[in-house]
Scaffold this motif. Structure first.
Motif, PDB file in Angstrom:
ATOM      1  N   GLN A  58     -11.325 -16.027  -6.801  1.00  0.00           N
ATOM      2  CA  GLN A  58     -12.297 -15.101  -5.920  1.00  0.00           C
ATOM      3  C   GLN A  58     -11.551 -13.728  -5.938  1.00  0.00           C
ATOM      4  O   GLN A  58     -12.357 -12.896  -6.493  1.00  0.00           O
ATOM      5  N   VAL A  59     -10.457 -13.438  -5.475  1.00  0.00           N
ATOM      6  CA  VAL A  59      -9.774 -12.068  -5.392  1.00  0.00           C
ATOM      7  C   VAL A  59      -8.544 -12.045  -6.355  1.00  0.00           C
ATOM      8  O   VAL A  59      -7.662 -12.734  -5.879  1.00  0.00           O
ATOM      9  N   ASP A  60      -8.686 -11.415  -7.448  1.00  0.00           N
ATOM     10  CA  ASP A  60      -7.455 -11.577  -8.134  1.00  0.00           C
ATOM     11  C   ASP A  60      -6.126 -10.290  -7.810  1.00  0.00           C
ATOM     12  O   ASP A  60      -6.570  -9.713  -6.827  1.00  0.00           O
ATOM     13  N   GLY A  61      -5.196 -10.327  -8.441  1.00  0.00           N
ATOM     14  CA  GLY A  61      -4.126  -9.359  -7.963  1.00  0.00           C
ATOM     15  C   GLY A  61      -4.616  -7.929  -8.167  1.00  0.00           C
ATOM     16  O   GLY A  61      -4.309  -7.182  -7.406  1.00  0.00           O
ATOM     17  N   TYR A  62      -5.338  -7.575  -9.268  1.00  0.00           N
ATOM     18  CA  TYR A  62      -5.757  -6.330  -9.513  1.00  0.00           C
ATOM     19  C   TYR A  62      -6.777  -5.669  -8.301  1.00  0.00           C
ATOM     20  O   TYR A  62      -6.476  -4.681  -7.897  1.00  0.00           O
ATOM     21  N   GLN A  63      -7.522  -6.554  -7.775  1.00  0.00           N
ATOM     22  CA  GLN A  63      -8.464  -6.115  -6.878  1.00  0.00           C
ATOM     23  C   GLN A  63      -7.733  -6.278  -5.484  1.00  0.00           C
ATOM     24  O   GLN A  63      -7.943  -5.121  -4.871  1.00  0.00           O
ATOM     25  N   PHE A  64      -6.817  -7.022  -5.358  1.00  0.00           N
ATOM     26  CA  PHE A  64      -5.862  -6.987  -4.184  1.00  0.00           C
ATOM     27  C   PHE A  64      -4.954  -5.943  -4.234  1.00  0.00           C
ATOM     28  O   PHE A  64      -5.006  -5.007  -3.075  1.00  0.00           O
ATOM     29  N   LEU A  65      -4.558  -5.321  -5.514  1.00  0.00           N
ATOM     30  CA  LEU A  65      -3.891  -4.237  -5.404  1.00  0.00           C
ATOM     31  C   LEU A  65      -4.733  -2.897  -4.941  1.00  0.00           C
ATOM     32  O   LEU A  65      -4.398  -1.855  -4.302  1.00  0.00           O
ATOM     33  N   LYS A  66      -5.889  -2.788  -5.697  1.00  0.00           N
ATOM     34  CA  LYS A  66      -6.850  -1.740  -5.336  1.00  0.00           C
ATOM     35  C   LYS A  66      -7.095  -1.606  -4.043  1.00  0.00           C
ATOM     36  O   LYS A  66      -7.342  -0.406  -3.150  1.00  0.00           O
ATOM     37  N   GLN A  67      -7.302  -2.801  -3.255  1.00  0.00           N
ATOM     38  CA  GLN A  67      -7.574  -2.706  -1.965  1.00  0.00           C
ATOM     39  C   GLN A  67      -6.456  -1.948  -1.046  1.00  0.00           C
ATOM     40  O   GLN A  67      -6.644  -1.224  -0.275  1.00  0.00           O
ATOM     41  N   LEU A  68      -5.405  -2.389  -1.568  1.00  0.00           N
ATOM     42  CA  LEU A  68      -3.995  -1.785  -0.947  1.00  0.00           C
ATOM     43  C   LEU A  68      -3.952  -0.471  -1.099  1.00  0.00           C
ATOM     44  O   LEU A  68      -3.683   0.706  -0.341  1.00  0.00           O
ATOM     45  N   ARG A  69      -4.070   0.219  -2.426  1.00  0.00           N
ATOM     46  CA  ARG A  69      -3.888   1.698  -2.849  1.00  0.00           C
ATOM     47  C   ARG A  69      -5.143   2.439  -2.312  1.00  0.00           C
ATOM     48  O   ARG A  69      -4.851   3.609  -2.068  1.00  0.00           O
ATOM     49  N   ASP A  70      -6.310   1.662  -2.175  1.00  0.00           N
ATOM     50  CA  ASP A  70      -7.373   2.561  -1.613  1.00  0.00           C
ATOM     51  C   ASP A  70      -7.321   2.761  -0.022  1.00  0.00           C
ATOM     52  O   ASP A  70      -7.998   3.692   0.675  1.00  0.00           O
ATOM     53  N   ASP A  71      -6.362   2.129   0.460  1.00  0.00           N
ATOM     54  CA  ASP A  71      -6.217   2.127   2.070  1.00  0.00           C
ATOM     55  C   ASP A  71      -4.669   3.035   2.303  1.00  0.00           C
ATOM     56  O   ASP A  71      -3.766   2.849   1.922  1.00  0.00           O
ATOM     57  N   PRO A  72      -5.191   4.129   3.098  1.00  0.00           N
ATOM     58  CA  PRO A  72      -3.926   5.049   3.519  1.00  0.00           C
ATOM     59  C   PRO A  72      -2.599   4.730   3.990  1.00  0.00           C
ATOM     60  O   PRO A  72      -1.606   5.085   3.567  1.00  0.00           O
ATOM     61  N   ARG A  73      -2.958   3.388   4.667  1.00  0.00           N
ATOM     62  CA  ARG A  73      -1.782   2.716   5.320  1.00  0.00           C
ATOM     63  C   ARG A  73      -0.928   2.352   4.311  1.00  0.00           C
ATOM     64  O   ARG A  73       0.255   2.121   4.379  1.00  0.00           O
ATOM     65  N   PHE A  74      -1.404   1.539   3.167  1.00  0.00           N
ATOM     66  CA  PHE A  74      -0.608   0.938   2.296  1.00  0.00           C
ATOM     67  C   PHE A  74      -0.376   1.723   1.030  1.00  0.00           C
ATOM     68  O   PHE A  74      -0.021   0.890  -0.068  1.00  0.00           O
ATOM     69  N   ARG A  75      -0.762   2.738   0.633  1.00  0.00           N
ATOM     70  CA  ARG A  75      -0.904   3.617  -0.532  1.00  0.00           C
ATOM     71  C   ARG A  75       0.607   3.455  -1.052  1.00  0.00           C
ATOM     72  O   ARG A  75       0.717   3.493  -2.275  1.00  0.00           O
ATOM     73  N   SER A  76       1.673   3.672  -0.200  1.00  0.00           N
ATOM     74  CA  SER A  76       3.074   3.833  -0.796  1.00  0.00           C
ATOM     75  C   SER A  76       3.688   2.240  -0.554  1.00  0.00           C
ATOM     76  O   SER A  76       4.919   2.190  -0.979  1.00  0.00           O
ATOM     77  N   LEU A  77       3.133   1.454  -0.261  1.00  0.00           N
ATOM     78  CA  LEU A  77       3.804  -0.022  -0.147  1.00  0.00           C
ATOM     79  C   LEU A  77       4.188  -0.442  -1.344  1.00  0.00           C
ATOM     80  O   LEU A  77       3.446  -0.386  -2.488  1.00  0.00           O
ATOM     81  N   PRO A  78       5.385  -0.676  -1.825  1.00  0.00           N
ATOM     82  CA  PRO A  78       5.877  -1.327  -3.016  1.00  0.00           C
ATOM     83  C   PRO A  78       5.234  -2.759  -3.243  1.00  0.00           C
ATOM     84  O   PRO A  78       5.160  -3.506  -2.441  1.00  0.00           O
ATOM     85  N   VAL A  79       4.653  -2.662  -4.481  1.00  0.00           N
ATOM     86  CA  VAL A  79       4.227  -4.255  -4.947  1.00  0.00           C
ATOM     87  C   VAL A  79       4.725  -4.779  -6.239  1.00  0.00           C
ATOM     88  O   VAL A  79       4.848  -3.684  -7.185  1.00  0.00           O
ATOM     89  N   ILE A  80       4.982  -6.006  -6.341  1.00  0.00           N
ATOM     90  CA  ILE A  80       5.477  -6.397  -7.423  1.00  0.00           C
ATOM     91  C   ILE A  80       4.422  -7.532  -7.844  1.00  0.00           C
ATOM     92  O   ILE A  80       3.822  -8.338  -7.148  1.00  0.00           O
ATOM     93  N   PHE A  81       4.156  -7.435  -9.245  1.00  0.00           N
ATOM     94  CA  PHE A  81       3.146  -8.542  -9.911  1.00  0.00           C
ATOM     95  C   PHE A  81       3.959  -9.647 -10.571  1.00  0.00           C
ATOM     96  O   PHE A  81       4.897  -9.217 -11.273  1.00  0.00           O
ATOM     97  N   LEU A  82       3.733 -10.860  -9.967  1.00  0.00           N
ATOM     98  CA  LEU A  82       4.466 -11.906 -10.393  1.00  0.00           C
ATOM     99  C   LEU A  82       3.495 -12.957 -11.251  1.00  0.00           C
ATOM    100  O   LEU A  82       2.425 -13.411 -10.475  1.00  0.00           O
ATOM    101  N   THR A  83       3.663 -12.936 -12.506  1.00  0.00           N
ATOM    102  CA  THR A  83       2.322 -13.713 -13.176  1.00  0.00           C
ATOM    103  C   THR A  83       2.761 -14.328 -14.465  1.00  0.00           C
ATOM    104  O   THR A  83       3.687 -13.903 -14.998  1.00  0.00           O
ATOM    105  N   ALA A  84       1.932 -15.125 -15.010  1.00  0.00           N
ATOM    106  CA  ALA A  84       1.818 -15.793 -16.248  1.00  0.00           C
ATOM    107  C   ALA A  84       1.491 -14.971 -17.334  1.00  0.00           C
ATOM    108  O   ALA A  84       1.837 -15.126 -18.464  1.00  0.00           O
ATOM    109  N   LYS A  85       0.839 -13.867 -17.093  1.00  0.00           N
ATOM    110  CA  LYS A  85       0.080 -13.020 -18.070  1.00  0.00           C
ATOM    111  C   LYS A  85       1.412 -12.028 -18.712  1.00  0.00           C
ATOM    112  O   LYS A  85       1.899 -11.459 -17.456  1.00  0.00           O
TER     113      LYS A  85
END
Length: 231
Positions: A58-85
């Motif tokens: 449904q919603v992949d990690g890239y979309q989730f990250l975009k949702q976070l970065r588009d919101d001023p509350r979470f723009r600087s929130l550290p994010v780590i991608f943990l993936t098989a890719k």
């Protein structure tokens, strides 16, 4: 106070194993089985760092990250991608989207802990360190903010209130800290009132900045007055 992490992964076995290891390493961990659930948790209680899988339904990690970065509350929130890719093009896409670190599976859990600690330390380094007395080192700037807050309070009744532009869920302690910040009190005074440490007050104020998308005490109080958050 342990750093709060949010782990988002649709693989139950890996999710629980990583959660257990992070908790054994001293972190407080919330888990979500998909990005939509993760988004709800981020809004309810903003974590200090997010660890997310990329390949999710449904919603992949890239979309989730975009949702976070588009919101001023979470723009600087550290994010780590943990993936098989593990392809270079996938990593580039992640960094271009604003991810802070990228760890392909399978991974060494000690490496994950090291990356988490590094990102948290870097984030803390960007926050002004307290002096021995517990206040920010730039006393002049802090005094200016307190003066601006008190000026705002004199105009409190003239401020038109409107609903907040996004959902804000404050814990009882965060609400108490916000109320006292809105009275123009310094961290040391707030700590005395709430019978806690100045360091804890600083953490609560930082979370209030994150949840409201503000960057200073003056902005925070103005936002709280305009949207009826201070009681």
């Amino acid at each position: 106070m342990a750093a709060q992490l949010l782990l988002v992964d649709d693989e139950p076995g890996l999710r629980e194993a990583v959660k257990d290891y992070l908790q054994e390493s001293g972190f407080s961990v919330q888990v979500a089985s998909n990005a939509r659930e993760g988004w709800e948790l981020v809004q309810q209680n903003t974590p200090d760092l997010v660890i997310s899988d990329i390949m999710m339904p449904q919603v992949d990690g890239y979309q989730f990250l975009k949702q976070l970065r588009d919101d001023p509350r979470f723009r600087s929130l550290p994010v780590i991608f943990l993936t098989a890719k593990g392809m270079t093009t996938d990593r580039i896409q992640g960094y271009q989207a604003g991810v802070d670190a990228y760890i392909p599976k399978p991974f060494d859990p000690d490496e994950l802990v090291a990356v988490v600690e590094n990102l948290l330390e870097r984030r803390a380094a960007r926050t002004p360190a307290p002096t021995q007395e517990g206040e920010a080192p730039d006393i002049t700037e802090l005094a200016n903010q307190i003066a601006q807050i008190k000026a705002l309070l004199t105009q409190k009744n003239a401020i038109n209130q409107s609903p907040a532009p996004f959902a804000i869920d404050l814990t009882p302690r965060e609400q108490s800290v916000l109320n006292l910040v809105a009275e123009g009190l310094m961290n040391k005074e707030i700590a005395r009132r709430l019978e806690t440490s100045v360091r804890n007050v600083e953490k609560y104020v930082s979370r209030l900045f994150s949840k409201t998308g503000t960057n200073s005490r003056t902005e925070l109080v103005r936002f709280a007055l305009e949207h009826g958050l201070a009681k």
